[in-house]
Motif scaffolding. Sequence first.
Motif, PDB file in Angstrom:
ATOM      1  N   ARG A 238      57.406  37.802  76.728  1.00  0.00           N
ATOM      2  CA  ARG A 238      56.717  39.049  77.078  1.00  0.00           C
ATOM      3  C   ARG A 238      57.652  39.988  77.836  1.00  0.00           C
ATOM      4  O   ARG A 238      57.686  41.195  77.575  1.00  0.00           O
ATOM      5  CB  ARG A 238      55.487  38.746  77.934  1.00  0.00           C
ATOM      6  N   LEU A 239      58.438  39.440  78.758  1.00  0.00           N
ATOM      7  CA  LEU A 239      59.400  40.261  79.483  1.00  0.00           C
ATOM      8  C   LEU A 239      60.433  40.858  78.534  1.00  0.00           C
ATOM      9  O   LEU A 239      60.843  42.020  78.679  1.00  0.00           O
ATOM     10  CB  LEU A 239      60.098  39.412  80.559  1.00  0.00           C
ATOM     11  N   ALA A 240      60.861  40.062  77.562  1.00  0.00           N
ATOM     12  CA  ALA A 240      61.827  40.567  76.581  1.00  0.00           C
ATOM     13  C   ALA A 240      61.254  41.754  75.814  1.00  0.00           C
ATOM     14  O   ALA A 240      61.948  42.757  75.589  1.00  0.00           O
ATOM     15  CB  ALA A 240      62.228  39.445  75.617  1.00  0.00           C
ATOM     16  N   MET A 241      59.984  41.666  75.423  1.00  0.00           N
ATOM     17  CA  MET A 241      59.359  42.786  74.718  1.00  0.00           C
ATOM     18  C   MET A 241      59.310  44.019  75.609  1.00  0.00           C
ATOM     19  O   MET A 241      59.601  45.134  75.154  1.00  0.00           O
ATOM     20  CB  MET A 241      57.948  42.386  74.278  1.00  0.00           C
ATOM     21  N   GLU A 242      58.959  43.835  76.875  1.00  0.00           N
ATOM     22  CA  GLU A 242      58.901  44.961  77.809  1.00  0.00           C
ATOM     23  C   GLU A 242      60.276  45.576  78.026  1.00  0.00           C
ATOM     24  O   GLU A 242      60.388  46.786  78.273  1.00  0.00           O
ATOM     25  CB  GLU A 242      58.320  44.497  79.146  1.00  0.00           C
ATOM     26  N   GLN A 243      61.319  44.759  77.935  1.00  0.00           N
ATOM     27  CA  GLN A 243      62.683  45.247  78.136  1.00  0.00           C
ATOM     28  C   GLN A 243      63.305  45.805  76.861  1.00  0.00           C
ATOM     29  O   GLN A 243      64.453  46.243  76.875  1.00  0.00           O
ATOM     30  CB  GLN A 243      63.551  44.103  78.678  1.00  0.00           C
ATOM     31  N   GLY A 244      62.558  45.804  75.779  1.00  0.00           N
ATOM     32  CA  GLY A 244      63.065  46.338  74.524  1.00  0.00           C
ATOM     33  C   GLY A 244      63.979  45.400  73.772  1.00  0.00           C
ATOM     34  O   GLY A 244      64.748  45.828  72.911  1.00  0.00           O
ATOM     35  N   ARG A 245      63.888  44.105  74.057  1.00  0.00           N
ATOM     36  CA  ARG A 245      64.714  43.114  73.371  1.00  0.00           C
ATOM     37  C   ARG A 245      63.988  42.594  72.129  1.00  0.00           C
ATOM     38  O   ARG A 245      62.775  42.689  72.008  1.00  0.00           O
ATOM     39  CB  ARG A 245      65.037  41.941  74.290  1.00  0.00           C
ATOM     40  N   GLU A 246      64.746  41.995  71.228  1.00  0.00           N
ATOM     41  CA  GLU A 246      64.153  41.343  70.067  1.00  0.00           C
ATOM     42  C   GLU A 246      63.540  40.014  70.493  1.00  0.00           C
ATOM     43  O   GLU A 246      64.068  39.325  71.376  1.00  0.00           O
ATOM     44  CB  GLU A 246      65.218  41.078  68.995  1.00  0.00           C
ATOM     45  N   VAL A 247      62.427  39.647  69.881  1.00  0.00           N
ATOM     46  CA  VAL A 247      61.797  38.351  70.128  1.00  0.00           C
ATOM     47  C   VAL A 247      61.677  37.620  68.798  1.00  0.00           C
ATOM     48  O   VAL A 247      61.183  38.172  67.810  1.00  0.00           O
ATOM     49  CB  VAL A 247      60.418  38.505  70.798  1.00  0.00           C
ATOM     50  N   PHE A 248      62.136  36.380  68.791  1.00  0.00           N
ATOM     51  CA  PHE A 248      62.118  35.548  67.593  1.00  0.00           C
ATOM     52  C   PHE A 248      61.307  34.286  67.895  1.00  0.00           C
ATOM     53  O   PHE A 248      61.300  33.787  69.024  1.00  0.00           O
ATOM     54  CB  PHE A 248      63.533  35.134  67.198  1.00  0.00           C
ATOM     55  N   ALA A 249      60.658  33.747  66.897  1.00  0.00           N
ATOM     56  CA  ALA A 249      59.878  32.529  67.079  1.00  0.00           C
ATOM     57  C   ALA A 249      60.003  31.651  65.848  1.00  0.00           C
ATOM     58  O   ALA A 249      60.001  32.147  64.712  1.00  0.00           O
ATOM     59  CB  ALA A 249      58.410  32.858  67.345  1.00  0.00           C
ATOM     60  N   ILE A 250      60.118  30.349  66.078  1.00  0.00           N
ATOM     61  CA  ILE A 250      60.197  29.379  64.991  1.00  0.00           C
ATOM     62  C   ILE A 250      58.807  28.787  64.783  1.00  0.00           C
ATOM     63  O   ILE A 250      58.224  28.216  65.707  1.00  0.00           O
ATOM     64  CB  ILE A 250      61.209  28.268  65.325  1.00  0.00           C
TER      65      ILE A 250
END
Length: 364
Positions: A238-250
């Motif tokens: 969630r923090l990554a999304m707020e910081q504008g980073r890419e989020v990946f999930a397996i």
Amino acid sequence: MTDRAWLALDRIPGLGPVRQRALLERFGAVERCFQTGTGALQDLGLQATQIAALQKAPEDILTPADRRWLESPDTDLCRWTDADYPPLLRHISDPPLLLYLRGQRACLNQAMLAIVGSRSPTATGVATAEAFAKNLGEAGLIISSGLALGIDAAAHRGALHSGTVAVLGTGADLIYPRSHLQLARQITGQGLILSEQPPDTGPRSGLFPRRNRIISGLSLGVLVVEAAEGSGSLITARLAMEQGREVFAIPGSIHSPLSRGPHRLIRDGAKLVESAEDVLSELGPLYAVLRDGQATAPADWQPEDPAQAKVWAAMDFDPLAPEQIASRCGLTLTELSAILLDMELQGYLAACPGGRFCRLPPAS
């Protein structure tokens, strides 16, 4: 004296990153924050106990653990004002004033990807995290994680030979859990142990969620491998999304509770990945620039977004302060900050010493 003053400033209770930087802006140098007049300190909204602490000499504030840190040949500090302060971390909402380091400082400014997940993973999850970390590390990425049990440790092990950064929720002189002491020693050989907490800070529950913003803030993106709903890994995502980073999930089995976290992230817009190449293909121009070691932008690039076009036209190849760029563009610093970060992540601008920015030259 300078390093002693930095540590002393970091020791003052309740003085967070925002007011620490306000003090630096007001007085110009960290040493001048101490033994100064109370009026200026009151103007900054400091509490009486904080003002009293700043009336002391830095040496009188330091703890024995601080002195041991300063005297050790194996420790280092990265200060907010240092040229190699990580540029991506600098742009999060509350970047730490100081980073306490053990290991290879050069890792700070290399392209990173965070891998996080469950502390109680399956054997398949452990093997997956190690394999992804190994393959992504061999492709040129430094793998960051939190040195926790489970997926974090697997990610660090997979990237030992290519480089990995462990962000601690304790002081960088205390390894938690203690069972990872040998792994931490291995990490410092090719990678880096990092913390925002002063020396001798033990494990406390509230420090680990704060640590997560640094894991994501240092990184181009976050990869989640097995996570139950409500886990700390989802906080990092969630923090990554707020910081504008890419989020990946397996993805995983629909019958496994450890698949619910990744599946929820995918429903919320995270990229579903099945291989390291899926991650690399999503990271875009910035990864290519950092991977190849070439500070160039794509040739003949012209922004399609009107706001980015305005900023691009105002930029030079010589570094400019955000205030200069904002003045040229007629934007507020808040508006400009988001645009600069987006363009930096795309690989069109470079963060320079002193918080300034410049265009990257076009690729030939």
